[in-house]
Design an enzyme around this catalytic site. Structure first.
Site, mmCIF file in Angstrom:
data_model
loop_
_atom_site.group_PDB
_atom_site.id
_atom_site.type_symbol
_atom_site.label_atom_id
_atom_site.label_comp_id
_atom_site.label_asym_id
_atom_site.label_seq_id
_atom_site.Cartn_x
_atom_site.Cartn_y
_atom_site.Cartn_z
ATOM 1 N N ARG A 236 -12.981 5.161 8.898
ATOM 2 C CA ARG A 236 -12.333 5.150 10.202
ATOM 3 C C ARG A 236 -13.340 4.679 11.241
ATOM 4 O O ARG A 236 -14.507 5.090 11.227
ATOM 5 C CB ARG A 236 -11.800 6.546 10.591
ATOM 6 C CG ARG A 236 -10.660 7.063 9.738
ATOM 7 C CD ARG A 236 -9.394 6.237 9.884
ATOM 8 N NE ARG A 236 -8.267 6.792 9.143
ATOM 9 C CZ ARG A 236 -8.016 6.534 7.870
ATOM 10 N NH1 ARG A 236 -8.827 5.760 7.177
ATOM 11 N NH2 ARG A 236 -6.948 7.060 7.283
ATOM 12 N N GLU A 265 -5.851 -0.497 16.403
ATOM 13 C CA GLU A 265 -5.174 -1.198 15.320
ATOM 14 C C GLU A 265 -3.670 -1.244 15.590
ATOM 15 O O GLU A 265 -3.117 -0.259 16.094
ATOM 16 C CB GLU A 265 -5.448 -0.505 13.980
ATOM 17 C CG GLU A 265 -6.921 -0.517 13.587
ATOM 18 C CD GLU A 265 -7.164 0.084 12.201
ATOM 19 O OE1 GLU A 265 -6.169 0.445 11.518
ATOM 20 O OE2 GLU A 265 -8.324 0.186 11.805
ATOM 21 N N HIS A 285 -7.925 -3.586 7.875
ATOM 22 C CA HIS A 285 -7.534 -2.280 7.321
ATOM 23 C C HIS A 285 -6.651 -2.446 6.072
ATOM 24 O O HIS A 285 -5.508 -1.975 6.031
ATOM 25 C CB HIS A 285 -6.811 -1.426 8.367
ATOM 26 C CG HIS A 285 -6.943 0.045 8.086
ATOM 27 N ND1 HIS A 285 -6.829 1.012 9.039
ATOM 28 C CD2 HIS A 285 -7.185 0.721 6.913
ATOM 29 C CE1 HIS A 285 -6.981 2.213 8.497
ATOM 30 N NE2 HIS A 285 -7.197 2.053 7.211
#
Length: 330
Positions: A236, A265, A285
């Site tokens: 993260r 994001e 991601h």
């Protein structure tokens, strides 16, 4: 039940075998991403079950209060994007399987792909070829270099195996129980976080983002890394102090980074400072985004929906809601 699924960017879920678990339910799948609370509330006005794909959409109290039909939120893994207290207050069950006993291969594989890509400058070499040029630089061999792991959970354990297969000594710093497991596995445990950052040629972060770990990687930590070292984050972005990584890379310590996660994001700003640096490899991601991983994850998520519909909620993360949870009016 009326089920809504958000953020299925490539309309993948309908093609999974496990999607058949929702047969008999009225399912709506949204393929775009929306942040606006008003638009989300309009889309989800009649929704009884909300299925989330990890942390792609924030579920705030403001949104929840506009969804009077919502009974269940079903997802997998951690849930910092959900206002669980608001769900409890409003009678909404939150179910999330934290998959403590299942393998964690897809993110570990991507981690190692990023390590190889960054150390051998694979994206830069491809860009050079596509620009009509030949080799653009000299990379680094992994064998003999130290792989540092900040955290030693399921993903880090797999990554450590990849490192050893490539001839890398592995150095670990983590919470006490994780350090004990690493030591039992024959890995070297650092004396502290400072030593981990100073000695690691490749340092990969594998921690959950909770209040205690937010910003746990500081500017001082990064400054301790070598000018030839690589910092990797597939966990993260919030684990790193805000702005510290870009500043550190500009100063040359560490010399490289490979990241799959970002503060905001989806990251759609091509001018983001991290994307402008030549010593960084970035991916959007995708650590958990494989068909195999999605079959595993959504079988659990849809099982939670089926159990809830059958009157037996499973993997409830807000058990206090059970004595006053909302019931369907149909």
């Amino acid at each position: 039940m009326r089920v809504a699924i958000l953020d299925d960017y490539f309309d993948t879920l309908r093609s999974l075998d496990c999607f058949a678990m929702l047969d008999g339910h009225e399912v709506t799948v949204w393929n775009d991403h929306v942040d606006d609370v008003g638009e989300l509330a309009e889309r989800l006005a009649d929704t009884e079950v909300l299925v989330l794909i990890r942390e792609r959409t924030r579920i705030t109290a403001d949104l929840l209060e506009r969804l009077p039909q919502l009974l269940l939120i079903s997802q997998r893994s951690v849930f910092p994007h959900i206002d669980v207290d608001a769900c409890t207050r409003l009678g909404i069950v939150v179910s999330s399987d934290l998959h403590a006993g299942s393998p964690s291969v897809s993110t570990a594989e991507l981690t190692w792909g990023l390590v190889l890509a960054a150390m051998r400058r694979i994206p830069q070499q491809m860009t050079s070829l596509r620009s009509g040029h030949w080799q653009e630089s000299v990379g680094h061999t992994l064998a003999g270099r130290t792989l540092g792991l900040f955290g030693y959970g399921r993903i880090a354990e797999v990554v450590s195996g990849y490192g050893r297969a490539f001839g890398m000594p592995v150095l670990v710093w983590a919470r006490p129980e994780s350090r004990a497991r690493a030591s039992a596995a024959g890995l070297e445990v650092a004396l502290g976080k400072q030593e981990l950052f100073e000695r690691s040629d490749v340092l990969s972060v594998h921690l959950r983002l909770v209040a205690e770990t937010r910003g746990i990687v500081t500017a001082d930590d990064l400054a301790r890394m070598q000018s030839t070292s690589l910092f990797v984050n597939t966990s993260r972005a919030g684990l790193v102090e805000s702005g510290a990584l870009v500043d550190a890379l500009r100063r040359g310590r560490p010399g490289m980074a490979a990241v799959d996660v970002f503060d905001d994001e989806p990251l759609l700003d091509a001018d983001d400072p991290l994307l402008q640096l030549d010593n960084v490899v970035c991916t959007p991601h995708i650590g958990y985004v494989t068909r195999d991983e999605w079959e595993l994850q959504f079988r659990d998520i849809f099982d939670q929906v089926v159990r809830f519909a059958g009157g037996v909620p499973a993997n409830v993360v807000n058990p206090d809601v059970l004595d006053h949870r909302r019931m369907s009016t149909d």
